[in-house]
Design an enzyme around this catalytic site. Structure first.
Site, short mmCIF file in Angstrom:
data_model
loop_
_atom_site.label_atom_id
_atom_site.label_comp_id
_atom_site.label_asym_id
_atom_site.label_seq_id
_atom_site.Cartn_x
_atom_site.Cartn_y
_atom_site.Cartn_z
N PHE A 152 0.81 -1.23 0.00
CA PHE A 152 0.00 0.00 0.00
C PHE A 152 0.84 1.28 0.00
CE2 PHE A 152 -2.44 -3.44 1.91
CZ PHE A 152 -3.59 -3.41 1.13
N ARG A 154 2.94 4.59 -1.06
CA ARG A 154 2.74 5.62 -2.09
C ARG A 154 4.10 6.05 -2.62
NH1 ARG A 154 0.39 9.73 1.95
NH2 ARG A 154 1.98 8.59 3.08
N LEU A 250 -9.12 14.28 -0.58
CA LEU A 250 -10.21 15.18 -0.96
C LEU A 250 -9.64 16.44 -1.61
CD1 LEU A 250 -12.89 15.08 1.89
CD2 LEU A 250 -13.00 14.10 -0.40
N CYS A 260 -0.53 3.07 -10.74
CA CYS A 260 -1.45 2.11 -10.10
C CYS A 260 -2.93 2.44 -10.15
CB CYS A 260 -0.99 1.84 -8.69
SG CYS A 260 0.54 0.89 -8.74
N LYS A 320 3.02 13.12 -9.41
CA LYS A 320 2.84 13.73 -8.09
C LYS A 320 4.22 14.19 -7.63
CE LYS A 320 2.63 11.03 -4.44
NZ LYS A 320 2.27 10.04 -3.42
N1 LIG Z 1 4.56 1.70 -7.67
C1 LIG Z 1 3.83 1.71 -6.59
O1 LIG Z 1 3.71 2.73 -5.91
C2 LIG Z 1 3.10 0.49 -6.14
C3 LIG Z 1 3.05 -0.65 -6.94
N2 LIG Z 1 2.35 -1.74 -6.51
C4 LIG Z 1 2.36 -2.97 -7.32
O2 LIG Z 1 3.64 -3.59 -7.16
C5 LIG Z 1 4.05 -4.21 -8.39
C6 LIG Z 1 5.39 -3.65 -8.83
O3 LIG Z 1 5.23 -2.29 -9.13
P1 LIG Z 1 6.50 -1.32 -9.34
O4 LIG Z 1 7.48 -1.54 -8.25
O5 LIG Z 1 5.95 0.04 -9.55
O6 LIG Z 1 7.08 -1.93 -10.71
P2 LIG Z 1 8.38 -1.50 -11.52
O7 LIG Z 1 8.04 -1.61 -12.94
O8 LIG Z 1 8.94 -0.22 -10.98
O9 LIG Z 1 9.44 -2.65 -11.14
C7 LIG Z 1 9.32 -3.98 -11.50
C8 LIG Z 1 10.73 -4.58 -11.56
O10 LIG Z 1 10.63 -6.00 -11.77
C9 LIG Z 1 11.72 -6.40 -12.61
N3 LIG Z 1 11.43 -7.71 -13.20
C10 LIG Z 1 10.54 -8.00 -14.18
N4 LIG Z 1 10.55 -9.32 -14.42
C11 LIG Z 1 11.45 -9.89 -13.59
C12 LIG Z 1 11.89 -11.22 -13.35
N5 LIG Z 1 11.43 -12.24 -14.05
N6 LIG Z 1 12.85 -11.42 -12.41
C13 LIG Z 1 13.36 -10.37 -11.71
N7 LIG Z 1 12.96 -9.10 -11.88
C14 LIG Z 1 12.02 -8.84 -12.81
C15 LIG Z 1 11.84 -5.26 -13.61
O11 LIG Z 1 13.11 -5.23 -14.24
C16 LIG Z 1 11.59 -4.04 -12.70
O12 LIG Z 1 12.81 -3.54 -12.17
C17 LIG Z 1 2.89 -3.97 -9.37
O13 LIG Z 1 2.03 -5.06 -9.32
C18 LIG Z 1 2.21 -2.73 -8.80
O14 LIG Z 1 0.85 -2.69 -9.16
C19 LIG Z 1 1.73 -1.80 -5.29
C20 LIG Z 1 1.77 -0.70 -4.45
C21 LIG Z 1 2.47 0.53 -4.80
O1 LIG Z 2 -1.06 0.74 -5.57
C1 LIG Z 2 -0.33 1.69 -5.64
O2 LIG Z 2 0.56 1.85 -6.48
C2 LIG Z 2 -0.45 2.85 -4.71
O3 LIG Z 2 -1.33 3.81 -5.34
C3 LIG Z 2 -1.49 5.03 -4.60
O4 LIG Z 2 -0.22 5.66 -4.39
P1 LIG Z 2 0.47 6.58 -5.50
O5 LIG Z 2 -0.16 6.35 -6.82
O6 LIG Z 2 1.93 6.35 -5.38
O7 LIG Z 2 0.22 8.08 -5.03
P2 LIG Z 2 -1.03 8.86 -4.39
O8 LIG Z 2 -0.52 9.76 -3.35
O9 LIG Z 2 -2.11 7.93 -4.00
O10 LIG Z 2 -1.51 9.74 -5.61
C4 LIG Z 2 -2.08 9.17 -6.77
C5 LIG Z 2 -2.65 10.25 -7.66
O11 LIG Z 2 -3.81 10.83 -7.08
C6 LIG Z 2 -3.71 12.24 -7.08
N1 LIG Z 2 -4.43 12.76 -5.90
C7 LIG Z 2 -4.19 12.25 -4.66
C8 LIG Z 2 -4.88 12.72 -3.57
C9 LIG Z 2 -5.83 13.74 -3.72
O12 LIG Z 2 -6.50 14.20 -2.77
N2 LIG Z 2 -6.05 14.23 -4.96
C10 LIG Z 2 -5.37 13.76 -6.07
O13 LIG Z 2 -5.61 14.24 -7.20
C11 LIG Z 2 -2.21 12.53 -7.07
O14 LIG Z 2 -1.94 13.81 -7.58
C12 LIG Z 2 -1.68 11.42 -7.94
O15 LIG Z 2 -1.75 11.76 -9.30
C13 LIG Z 2 -2.07 4.66 -3.22
O16 LIG Z 2 -2.18 5.87 -2.44
C14 LIG Z 2 -1.17 3.67 -2.48
O17 LIG Z 2 -1.79 3.28 -1.26
C15 LIG Z 2 -1.02 2.42 -3.37
O18 LIG Z 2 -0.14 1.49 -2.77
#
Ligand SMILES: NC(=O)C1=CN([C@@H]2O[C@H](COP(=O)(O)OP(=O)(O)OC[C@H]3O[C@@H](n4cnc5c(N)ncnc54)[C@H](O)[C@@H]3O)[C@@H](O)[C@H]2O)C=CC1
Ligand SMILES: O=C(O)[C@H]1O[C@H](OP(=O)(O)OP(=O)(O)OC[C@H]2O[C@@H](n3ccc(=O)[nH]c3=O)[C@H](O)[C@@H]2O)[C@H](O)[C@@H](O)[C@@H]1O
Length: 439
Positions: A152, A154, A250, A260, A320
């Site tokens: 979860f 951000r 909000l 995401c 962001k």
């Molecule tokens: N970015 C975020 O803020 C959040 C992401 N998530 C979820 O977490 C997951 C990962 O997201 P990100 O970290 O943003 O992805 P990302 O795209 O930044 O990183 C994924 C990494 O996995 C590596 N990779 C791909 N295939 C591989 C393999 N076979 N073996 C080893 N490494 C491999 C890639 O090279 C890359 O470095 C997604 O499912 C996303 O929805 C959940 C919460 C927050």
């Molecule tokens: O699954 C995910 O990847 C993550 O997605 C969001 O995190 P993130 O996308 O990193 O950033 P947020 O702070 O949630 O902002 C998302 C978007 O909403 C917008 N936002 C956020 C809050 C708000 O009040 N208004 C608004 O327009 C931000 O500008 C931004 O574009 C969730 O907040 C995380 O809990 C979750 O883990």
């Protein structure tokens, strides 16, 4: 505990670094040679506040290593956390190619009794598919433990969020592996929700879709506020003080972006369609968001009639503040639309310019400072509320522009700051414009 993390993106790297910080021995695996080389040198491939400090600290303490070899990474690991990307397919569903590939890469080296943790955001039922894959490809042909443990955090506060989670969700039908994962996180002292894997998978999608819907709701209220002459910021404050509503998420603006919310909302909708469960509210959330991204351009068109040959300074590329990530950033929609309208665009972002160049190439100009971007511009678009941008003195900004016109997509300035200007046309979101003409 000895832990392997597969995937060193925003989630995998934050998880690996923070688990090392709380005392575990962590090895992070990524297929990208480039990322692993950087990480081995103590450099973070992504911009996240606090990341590099914790990275170097834990590498020096010999609790954190990096490799491109699944074999090396998985040897003797008790827990294997999978955090690879699950992007959106054209159909709207989540693309599980990377996840299944990662499982196949890992399977031959997973030792008996190890626990596989699925941290990537995945559709309901995926943990069961992973278990079947492991049974088919695993060297020992032992039924491995698979635990759903959605993330979860951000972006922009990934380290802080990982070390201070609101809750930890552990989804597994089997009590033993669930208890191991609970113990792994124990130093964080967080609330733990234990449930079955399917419910854990759903918690993640439901949470993101709810937050996205909250944003679309307030954005629509903002548009209505503009029409009726109310102020959305006061409305948000008045609503948010009700504990049942809560003040977070909000903030009316130019729509949500990022890697995401857009993809997870669309994956939830795809699941609802697959199971024939009507969920038009989610479609509405998406439609409002798509409209909202174009709001600044619409306002500029209303103001100028057309944007041909207008020089527009766009402040902020990232979706962001405090991140260099531009995945699904509103800036992309806005800039493409400005270019289509015939405007010339010069953009500035404190850290995302490298990524912006990969998207817009030579179609726009890139400034290395706010001052360079706004010089002689016909209008400024404020797209990302970086601290550096919010701290600008508006009267000074205006003095460098060809025309003192500001379209603020993030309501970055107080009414006092605007009224300090000798001359300005200030168009915020969800509240009345302020027009001051030179007397
Ligand atoms: N970015 C975020 O803020 C959040 C992401 N998530 C979820 O977490 C997951 C990962 O997201 P990100 O970290 O943003 O992805 P990302 O795209 O930044 O990183 C994924 C990494 O996995 C590596 N990779 C791909 N295939 C591989 C393999 N076979 N073996 C080893 N490494 C491999 C890639 O090279 C890359 O470095 C997604 O499912 C996303 O929805 C959940 C919460 C927050
Ligand atoms: O699954 C995910 O990847 C993550 O997605 C969001 O995190 P993130 O996308 O990193 O950033 P947020 O702070 O949630 O902002 C998302 C978007 O909403 C917008 N936002 C956020 C809050 C708000 O009040 N208004 C608004 O327009 C931000 O500008 C931004 O574009 C969730 O907040 C995380 O809990 C979750 O883990």
């Amino acid at each position: 505990m000895r832990i392997a993390v597969i995937g060193t993106g925003y989630v995998g790297l934050s998880t690996g670094v923070c688990l090392a910080e709380i005392g575990h021995h962590v090895i992070c695996i990524d297929t990208s040679e480039e990322k692993i080389t950087l990480l081995r040198g103590g450099k973070s491939p992504i911009y996240e506040p606090g990341m590099e400090e914790l990275l170097t600290k834990n590498m020096e303490a010999k609790r954190l290593q990096f490799t491109t070899s699944h074999r090396e990474g998985l040897e003797k690991s008790e827990v294997i956390i999978v955090a690879v990307g699950t992007p959106q397919q054209d159909s709207g569903e989540a693309d599980l190619t990377y996840l299944f590939q990662a499982i196949q890469d890992a399977a031959p080296y997973i030792e008996k009794g190890s626990i596989i943790v699925i941290k990537s955001t995945v559709p309901v039922g995926t943990n069961e598919k992973v278990k079947r894959l492991l049974e088919a490809f695993g060297q020992n042909k032992v039924s491995p433990f698979v635990v759903s443990n959605p993330e979860f955090l951000r972006q922009g506060s990934a380290v802080l969020d990982t070390l201070n989670p609101d809750r930890i969700v552990i989804g597994c039908e089997n009590k033993e592996p669930a208890a191991v994962i609970e113990k792994m996180y124990a130093p964080l002292n967080a609330k733990v929700v234990k449930t079955d894997a399917r419910s854990a998978e759903m918690i993640k999608y439901a949470s993101n879709a709810f937050l996205a819907t909250k944003i679309s709701f307030i954005n629509n209220i903002g548009n209505l506020c503009e029409a009726v002459g109310a102020n959305v910021e006061d409305v948000s404050k008045g609503m948010g003080l009700d504990q049942r509503i809560g003040a977070a998420f909000l903030q009316s603006g130019i729509g949500y972006g990022g890697s995401c919310f857009p993809k997870d909302v669309s994956a939830l909708l795809a699941a609802a369609k697959e199971y024939h469960v009507p969920f038009s509210m989610i479609e509405e959330t998406m439609m409002i968001n798509n409209r909202q991204k174009l709001l600044l351009v619409k306002k500029a068109l209303n103001r100028f009639g057309d944007l041909k040959h207008k020089k527009i300074a766009v402040l902020g590329f990232a979706f962001k503040p405090e991140t260099d990530d531009m995945r699904e950033a509103p800036s992309i929609t806005i800039i493409h639309s400005l270019l289509n309208e015939g405007a010339s665009v010069i953009g500035y972002d404190p850290v995302a310019t490298r990524n912006a160049k990969g998207i817009f190439g030579e179609k726009i100009a890139y400034a290395t400072s706010v001052g360079e971007a706004i010089k002689e511009s016909d209008a400024v678009f404020i797209v990302t509320e970086w601290k550096e941008i919010k701290q600008l003195v508006l009267s000074e900004v205006i003095s460098q522009m060809k025309q003192p016109i500001v379209f603020d997509g993030r309501n970055s300035f107080s009414e006092e700051a605007v009224r300090d200007c000798e001359e300005i046309e200030y168009y915020p979101i969800g509240k009345p414009a302020i027009i001051i003409r030179k007397s």
